[in-house]
Write a protein that holds these residues in place. Structure first.
Motif, PDB file in Angstrom:
ATOM      1  N   ASP A 181     -27.621  -1.872  20.322  1.00 14.19           N
ATOM      2  CA  ASP A 181     -26.631  -0.821  20.085  1.00 14.19           C
ATOM      3  C   ASP A 181     -25.229  -1.263  20.481  1.00 14.19           C
ATOM      4  O   ASP A 181     -24.241  -0.826  19.889  1.00 14.19           O
ATOM      5  CB  ASP A 181     -27.012   0.471  20.817  1.00 14.19           C
ATOM      6  N   GLN A 182     -25.127  -2.168  21.464  1.00 19.09           N
ATOM      7  CA  GLN A 182     -23.805  -2.635  21.884  1.00 19.09           C
ATOM      8  C   GLN A 182     -23.126  -3.454  20.786  1.00 19.09           C
ATOM      9  O   GLN A 182     -21.912  -3.400  20.626  1.00 19.09           O
ATOM     10  CB  GLN A 182     -23.900  -3.467  23.159  1.00 19.09           C
ATOM     11  N   ALA A 183     -23.916  -4.176  19.996  1.00 14.23           N
ATOM     12  CA  ALA A 183     -23.334  -4.928  18.883  1.00 14.23           C
ATOM     13  C   ALA A 183     -22.724  -3.980  17.861  1.00 14.23           C
ATOM     14  O   ALA A 183     -21.661  -4.249  17.296  1.00 14.23           O
ATOM     15  CB  ALA A 183     -24.396  -5.812  18.241  1.00 14.23           C
ATOM     16  N   ALA A 184     -23.391  -2.856  17.623  1.00 18.34           N
ATOM     17  CA  ALA A 184     -22.859  -1.874  16.673  1.00 18.34           C
ATOM     18  C   ALA A 184     -21.583  -1.233  17.211  1.00 18.34           C
ATOM     19  O   ALA A 184     -20.615  -1.034  16.467  1.00 18.34           O
ATOM     20  CB  ALA A 184     -23.911  -0.809  16.378  1.00 18.34           C
ATOM     21  N   LEU A 185     -21.559  -0.902  18.498  1.00 23.53           N
ATOM     22  CA  LEU A 185     -20.348  -0.325  19.085  1.00 23.53           C
ATOM     23  C   LEU A 185     -19.200  -1.331  19.053  1.00 23.53           C
ATOM     24  O   LEU A 185     -18.042  -0.956  18.832  1.00 23.53           O
ATOM     25  CB  LEU A 185     -20.618   0.129  20.518  1.00 23.53           C
ATOM     26  N   ALA A 186     -19.511  -2.605  19.272  1.00 22.76           N
ATOM     27  CA  ALA A 186     -18.469  -3.629  19.198  1.00 22.76           C
ATOM     28  C   ALA A 186     -17.889  -3.712  17.790  1.00 22.76           C
ATOM     29  O   ALA A 186     -16.680  -3.904  17.610  1.00 22.76           O
ATOM     30  CB  ALA A 186     -19.039  -4.982  19.622  1.00 22.76           C
ATOM     31  N   GLU A 187     -18.740  -3.546  16.767  1.00 29.27           N
ATOM     32  CA  GLU A 187     -18.263  -3.549  15.388  1.00 29.27           C
ATOM     33  C   GLU A 187     -17.391  -2.326  15.107  1.00 29.27           C
ATOM     34  O   GLU A 187     -16.372  -2.429  14.423  1.00 29.27           O
ATOM     35  CB  GLU A 187     -19.447  -3.587  14.421  1.00 29.27           C
ATOM     36  N   CYS A 188     -17.800  -1.174  15.622  1.00 27.26           N
ATOM     37  CA  CYS A 188     -16.981   0.030  15.471  1.00 27.26           C
ATOM     38  C   CYS A 188     -15.605  -0.177  16.089  1.00 27.26           C
ATOM     39  O   CYS A 188     -14.580   0.189  15.498  1.00 27.26           O
ATOM     40  CB  CYS A 188     -17.672   1.230  16.126  1.00 27.26           C
ATOM     41  N   PHE A 189     -15.575  -0.781  17.260  1.00 20.70           N
ATOM     42  CA  PHE A 189     -14.305  -1.052  17.935  1.00 20.70           C
ATOM     43  C   PHE A 189     -13.460  -2.010  17.101  1.00 20.70           C
ATOM     44  O   PHE A 189     -12.248  -1.824  16.952  1.00 20.70           O
ATOM     45  CB  PHE A 189     -14.574  -1.642  19.317  1.00 20.70           C
ATOM     46  N   ARG A 190     -14.101  -3.017  16.535  1.00 17.64           N
ATOM     47  CA  ARG A 190     -13.373  -4.031  15.766  1.00 17.64           C
ATOM     48  C   ARG A 190     -12.681  -3.432  14.541  1.00 17.64           C
ATOM     49  O   ARG A 190     -11.528  -3.771  14.254  1.00 17.64           O
ATOM     50  CB  ARG A 190     -14.338  -5.145  15.324  1.00 17.64           C
ATOM     51  N   VAL A 191     -13.374  -2.557  13.818  1.00 16.05           N
ATOM     52  CA  VAL A 191     -12.815  -2.064  12.560  1.00 16.05           C
ATOM     53  C   VAL A 191     -11.923  -0.829  12.742  1.00 16.05           C
ATOM     54  O   VAL A 191     -11.297  -0.378  11.784  1.00 16.05           O
ATOM     55  CB  VAL A 191     -13.925  -1.753  11.536  1.00 16.05           C
ATOM     56  N   LEU A 192     -11.847  -0.286  13.961  1.00 17.65           N
ATOM     57  CA  LEU A 192     -10.951   0.837  14.228  1.00 17.65           C
ATOM     58  C   LEU A 192      -9.559   0.336  14.580  1.00 17.65           C
ATOM     59  O   LEU A 192      -9.403  -0.646  15.309  1.00 17.65           O
ATOM     60  CB  LEU A 192     -11.473   1.686  15.387  1.00 17.65           C
ATOM     61  N   ARG A 193      -8.555   1.035  14.094  1.00 19.20           N
ATOM     62  CA  ARG A 193      -7.190   0.740  14.499  1.00 19.20           C
ATOM     63  C   ARG A 193      -6.957   1.214  15.925  1.00 19.20           C
ATOM     64  O   ARG A 193      -7.587   2.184  16.364  1.00 19.20           O
ATOM     65  CB  ARG A 193      -6.207   1.428  13.557  1.00 19.20           C
ATOM     66  N   PRO A 194      -6.058   0.584  16.668  1.00 15.34           N
ATOM     67  CA  PRO A 194      -5.716   1.097  17.992  1.00 15.34           C
ATOM     68  C   PRO A 194      -5.268   2.555  17.898  1.00 15.34           C
ATOM     69  O   PRO A 194      -4.464   2.917  17.048  1.00 15.34           O
ATOM     70  CB  PRO A 194      -4.564   0.186  18.427  1.00 15.34           C
ATOM     71  N   GLY A 195      -5.853   3.384  18.753  1.00 15.96           N
ATOM     72  CA  GLY A 195      -5.601   4.814  18.698  1.00 15.96           C
ATOM     73  C   GLY A 195      -6.581   5.555  17.809  1.00 15.96           C
ATOM     74  O   GLY A 195      -6.614   6.788  17.810  1.00 15.96           O
TER      75      GLY A 195
ATOM     76  N   LEU B  53     -20.102   3.073  25.781  1.00 14.86           N
ATOM     77  CA  LEU B  53     -18.805   3.155  25.105  1.00 14.86           C
ATOM     78  C   LEU B  53     -17.749   2.374  25.879  1.00 14.86           C
ATOM     79  O   LEU B  53     -16.944   1.648  25.284  1.00 14.86           O
ATOM     80  CB  LEU B  53     -18.387   4.616  24.965  1.00 14.86           C
ATOM     81  N   SER B  54     -17.748   2.525  27.186  1.00 15.63           N
ATOM     82  CA  SER B  54     -16.767   1.816  28.012  1.00 15.63           C
ATOM     83  C   SER B  54     -16.953   0.304  27.911  1.00 15.63           C
ATOM     84  O   SER B  54     -15.971  -0.452  27.837  1.00 15.63           O
ATOM     85  CB  SER B  54     -16.895   2.277  29.467  1.00 15.63           C
ATOM     86  N   ALA B  55     -18.205  -0.153  27.882  1.00 12.31           N
ATOM     87  CA  ALA B  55     -18.473  -1.594  27.777  1.00 12.31           C
ATOM     88  C   ALA B  55     -17.952  -2.164  26.467  1.00 12.31           C
ATOM     89  O   ALA B  55     -17.595  -3.348  26.395  1.00 12.31           O
ATOM     90  CB  ALA B  55     -19.971  -1.857  27.912  1.00 12.31           C
ATOM     91  N   ALA B  56     -17.902  -1.332  25.425  1.00 12.97           N
ATOM     92  CA  ALA B  56     -17.389  -1.781  24.130  1.00 12.97           C
ATOM     93  C   ALA B  56     -15.877  -1.655  24.025  1.00 12.97           C
ATOM     94  O   ALA B  56     -15.293  -2.061  23.010  1.00 12.97           O
ATOM     95  CB  ALA B  56     -18.046  -0.970  23.012  1.00 12.97           C
TER      96      ALA B  56
END
Length: 214
Positions: free
Chosen positions: A69-83, A118-121
């Motif tokens: 699940d952490q890999a998926a959260l990392a991908e979500c973080f990657r494709v989101l713009r800051p903010g 979430l915090s780890a990602a």
């Protein structure tokens, strides 16, 4: 299956995208949303988008099905713009022991474990959304009962989908009748303080924006 996108399609100026692992489900979603959304086959752990592509992501009842699940959260973080924000829902840990393997779940969550993930990602949780824990549990058990009854009905030569199944002489589907019984729980659960409940596993999280230059 496209239901979320169909609801979001009511937003007049939104550009909509959908990712689904199953090609068959994409076909069903495309029938529902037409050309209103860009639908692609892919994996939650390898999203086919460039970094900082989205303003908002929804991820509903997905993470529990993934080995990582952490890999998926990392991908979500990657494709989101800051903010940008992630609207996320996962199941709380309150089911009978056999529920997780039966449903293909690797894990369930509580407020603290979800917040840590979430915090780890790199995310910051900004709001705990109402998830009506007692109502939700009653509703899920009702659906499980209707699903079992539908399977039995099919074996007896009267096929029916769980949400369409009617008892002999029933004026409305059984699931609808059961849901009406639990409706008072929803109004009670709406008054709970979700920021303090371990059952709070529906959240809005944000990819923090970098501090502005002085």
């Amino acid at each position: 299956v496209g239901d979320t996108l169909a609801a979001l399609a009511q937003l007049p100026n939104a550009e909509l995208y959908g990712i689904e692992y199953s090609a068959a489900t994409i076909t069903r979603a495309r029938r529902l949303v037409g050309h209103r959304a860009d639908l692609r086959q892919g994996s939650a752990t390898a999203l086919p988008y460039e970094r900082e592509f989205f303003d908002c992501l929804t991820c509903s009842e997905v993470l529990e099905h993934l080995p990582d699940d952490q890999a998926a959260l990392a991908e979500c973080f990657r494709v989101l713009r800051p903010g940008g924000v992630l609207v996320l829902t996962v199941p709380y840990r309150h089911w009978f022991p056999a529920y997780e393997p039966l449903m293909g779940h690797f894990r369930h969550y509580d407020r603290e474990s979800l917040d840590r993930s979430l915090s780890a990602a790199g995310f910051r949780t900004i709001e705990w959304l109402p998830n009506y824990p007692r109502w939700h549990r009653a509703a899920d058990y009702s659906y499980a009962l209707c699903r079992i009854a539908a399977m039995v009905s099919s074996r007896l030569g009267a096929p029916a989908l769980p949400h369409e199944l009617r008892l002999p002489g029933g004026s409305s589907p059984l699931l609808k009748q059961l849901s009406a019984l639990w409706e008072p729980l929803r109004s009670q659960d709406a008054r709970l303080v979700y920021s303090q409940l371990p059952t709070s596993t529906w959240v809005v999280a944000q990819r923090p924006a970098p501090p502005s230059a002085s």
